[in-house]
Write a protein that holds these residues in place. Sequence first.
Motif, mmCIF file in Angstrom:
data_model
loop_
_atom_site.group_PDB
_atom_site.id
_atom_site.type_symbol
_atom_site.label_atom_id
_atom_site.label_comp_id
_atom_site.label_asym_id
_atom_site.label_seq_id
_atom_site.Cartn_x
_atom_site.Cartn_y
_atom_site.Cartn_z
ATOM 1 N N SER A 176 -9.813 42.535 -53.540
ATOM 2 C CA SER A 176 -11.180 42.643 -53.203
ATOM 3 C C SER A 176 -11.381 43.202 -51.661
ATOM 4 C CB SER A 176 -11.925 41.324 -53.529
ATOM 5 O OG SER A 176 -11.589 40.436 -52.626
ATOM 6 N N THR A 177 -12.415 43.740 -51.520
ATOM 7 C CA THR A 177 -12.849 43.874 -50.011
ATOM 8 C C THR A 177 -12.617 42.634 -48.993
ATOM 9 O OG1 THR A 177 -14.299 45.576 -50.502
ATOM 10 C CG2 THR A 177 -14.283 44.844 -48.428
ATOM 11 N N ASN A 178 -13.121 41.389 -49.428
ATOM 12 C CA ASN A 178 -13.007 40.211 -48.657
ATOM 13 C C ASN A 178 -11.595 40.031 -48.617
ATOM 14 O OD1 ASN A 178 -15.839 40.102 -48.428
ATOM 15 N ND2 ASN A 178 -16.183 38.802 -49.968
ATOM 16 N N ARG A 179 -10.750 39.859 -49.608
ATOM 17 C CA ARG A 179 -9.331 39.662 -49.325
ATOM 18 C C ARG A 179 -8.563 40.506 -48.585
ATOM 19 N NH1 ARG A 179 -5.674 35.813 -48.855
ATOM 20 N NH2 ARG A 179 -3.714 36.378 -50.212
ATOM 21 N N ARG A 180 -9.026 41.769 -48.270
ATOM 22 C CA ARG A 180 -8.337 42.687 -47.650
ATOM 23 C C ARG A 180 -8.544 42.404 -46.169
ATOM 24 N NH1 ARG A 180 -9.686 46.513 -51.403
ATOM 25 N NH2 ARG A 180 -11.241 47.509 -50.026
ATOM 26 N N LYS A 181 -9.874 42.047 -46.045
ATOM 27 C CA LYS A 181 -10.264 41.891 -44.620
ATOM 28 C C LYS A 181 -9.665 40.403 -43.974
ATOM 29 C CE LYS A 181 -15.123 43.741 -44.772
ATOM 30 N NZ LYS A 181 -16.471 43.368 -44.383
ATOM 31 N N ASP A 182 -9.577 39.430 -44.959
ATOM 32 C CA ASP A 182 -8.740 38.280 -44.676
ATOM 33 C C ASP A 182 -7.362 38.452 -44.129
ATOM 34 O OD1 ASP A 182 -8.657 35.380 -44.430
ATOM 35 O OD2 ASP A 182 -7.375 35.508 -46.203
ATOM 36 N N LEU A 183 -6.745 39.097 -45.196
ATOM 37 C CA LEU A 183 -5.399 39.666 -44.885
ATOM 38 C C LEU A 183 -5.200 40.367 -43.441
ATOM 39 C CD1 LEU A 183 -3.863 40.938 -48.109
ATOM 40 C CD2 LEU A 183 -3.516 38.949 -47.112
ATOM 41 N N ARG A 184 -6.032 41.251 -43.086
ATOM 42 C CA ARG A 184 -5.853 41.925 -41.553
ATOM 43 C C ARG A 184 -6.175 40.717 -40.505
ATOM 44 N NH1 ARG A 184 -8.629 46.093 -44.564
ATOM 45 N NH2 ARG A 184 -10.718 45.444 -44.155
ATOM 46 N N ARG A 185 -7.185 39.731 -40.787
ATOM 47 C CA ARG A 185 -7.630 38.934 -40.017
ATOM 48 C C ARG A 185 -6.233 37.877 -39.737
ATOM 49 N NH1 ARG A 185 -8.505 33.726 -40.070
ATOM 50 N NH2 ARG A 185 -8.647 33.562 -42.542
ATOM 51 N N ARG A 186 -5.601 37.704 -40.554
ATOM 52 C CA ARG A 186 -4.255 36.913 -40.499
ATOM 53 C C ARG A 186 -3.189 37.770 -39.877
ATOM 54 N NH1 ARG A 186 -3.813 32.357 -44.350
ATOM 55 N NH2 ARG A 186 -5.773 32.132 -45.571
ATOM 56 N N ARG A 187 -2.982 38.962 -39.968
ATOM 57 C CA ARG A 187 -2.141 39.510 -39.395
ATOM 58 C C ARG A 187 -2.363 39.633 -37.897
ATOM 59 N NH1 ARG A 187 1.606 43.415 -40.531
ATOM 60 N NH2 ARG A 187 2.197 44.946 -39.004
ATOM 61 N N ARG A 188 -3.532 39.991 -37.398
ATOM 62 C CA ARG A 188 -3.904 39.880 -36.033
ATOM 63 C C ARG A 188 -3.794 38.442 -35.367
ATOM 64 N NH1 ARG A 188 -8.744 42.520 -38.097
ATOM 65 N NH2 ARG A 188 -10.035 40.446 -37.614
ATOM 66 N N ARG A 189 -3.954 37.524 -36.222
ATOM 67 C CA ARG A 189 -3.574 36.168 -35.551
ATOM 68 C C ARG A 189 -2.086 35.926 -35.504
ATOM 69 N NH1 ARG A 189 -7.412 32.035 -36.554
ATOM 70 N NH2 ARG A 189 -9.518 33.057 -35.978
ATOM 71 N N LEU A 190 -1.265 36.513 -36.395
ATOM 72 C CA LEU A 190 0.162 36.538 -36.435
ATOM 73 C C LEU A 190 0.708 37.279 -34.988
ATOM 74 C CD1 LEU A 190 1.446 36.672 -39.918
ATOM 75 C CD2 LEU A 190 1.624 34.710 -38.450
ATOM 76 N N GLY A 191 -0.163 38.362 -34.668
ATOM 77 C CA GLY A 191 0.108 39.334 -33.728
ATOM 78 C C GLY A 191 0.064 38.749 -32.388
ATOM 79 N N GLU A 192 -0.925 37.544 -32.238
ATOM 80 C CA GLU A 192 -1.195 36.961 -30.840
ATOM 81 C C GLU A 192 0.085 36.029 -30.643
ATOM 82 O OE1 GLU A 192 -4.640 34.655 -31.651
ATOM 83 O OE2 GLU A 192 -5.998 36.771 -31.885
#
Length: 221
Positions: A176-192
Amino acid sequence: MTAPSAVPGSAAAGGFDLAWAGARAEAWDALLAEAAYANPFHGRAVVEAHAAAGLGAPRFVAVPRGEGFGALLPFRSATIGLRRALAAWTGPFVPNGTPLLGAQEIEANAAALLGAMAAIGPLWRLPFLALDSAPAQALLAAAGGRGLSCAVLASFERAVLDREADFDAWESRHLSTNRRKDLRRRRRRLGELGALEHRTATGETLPAAIDAFLDLEASGW
């Protein structure tokens, strides 16, 4: 399937054990890699794993081609009604009995395999044969050309994994769109926390990648 008499002049033969097949590991692996239908359950890794685990091992019908194999069929004892027969190797962990037939000269490979089967038994079953596959069609055509009696005792459709072109295509179709947004958010957090990169491990690099994953998994227990 009632087998014909052996193909005149055929070098194919049967009744070999796992030690014989294992001694020809390179040819076996090469046949699986270039087979018209690469049934992994008749590949060396699966067969030898069964033997190592004490789950039994099949015998083999082989069609030689040059330095390798044109066809290879692991088989076992079976029955058809009250009659003794032979059958393609299947079992609880072997849900596919489609023989390995080389894609090159597949019609000749199929005919030679039938001849080799006939040399060791007149009555055969091919359970869990992928009926729409090239080997099945070649075997049925060869059997029909020799006037053999063949019958499909039962058939069913089997689920198939339909691969997407890449992860992005899979993600857009299944998440879903919300699930994809959540995965992108998690990836940004890991990138930090550090640099992120995507690697694909195959061949010689795969064992080390699996070990690294298991070590990382165990560290969180």
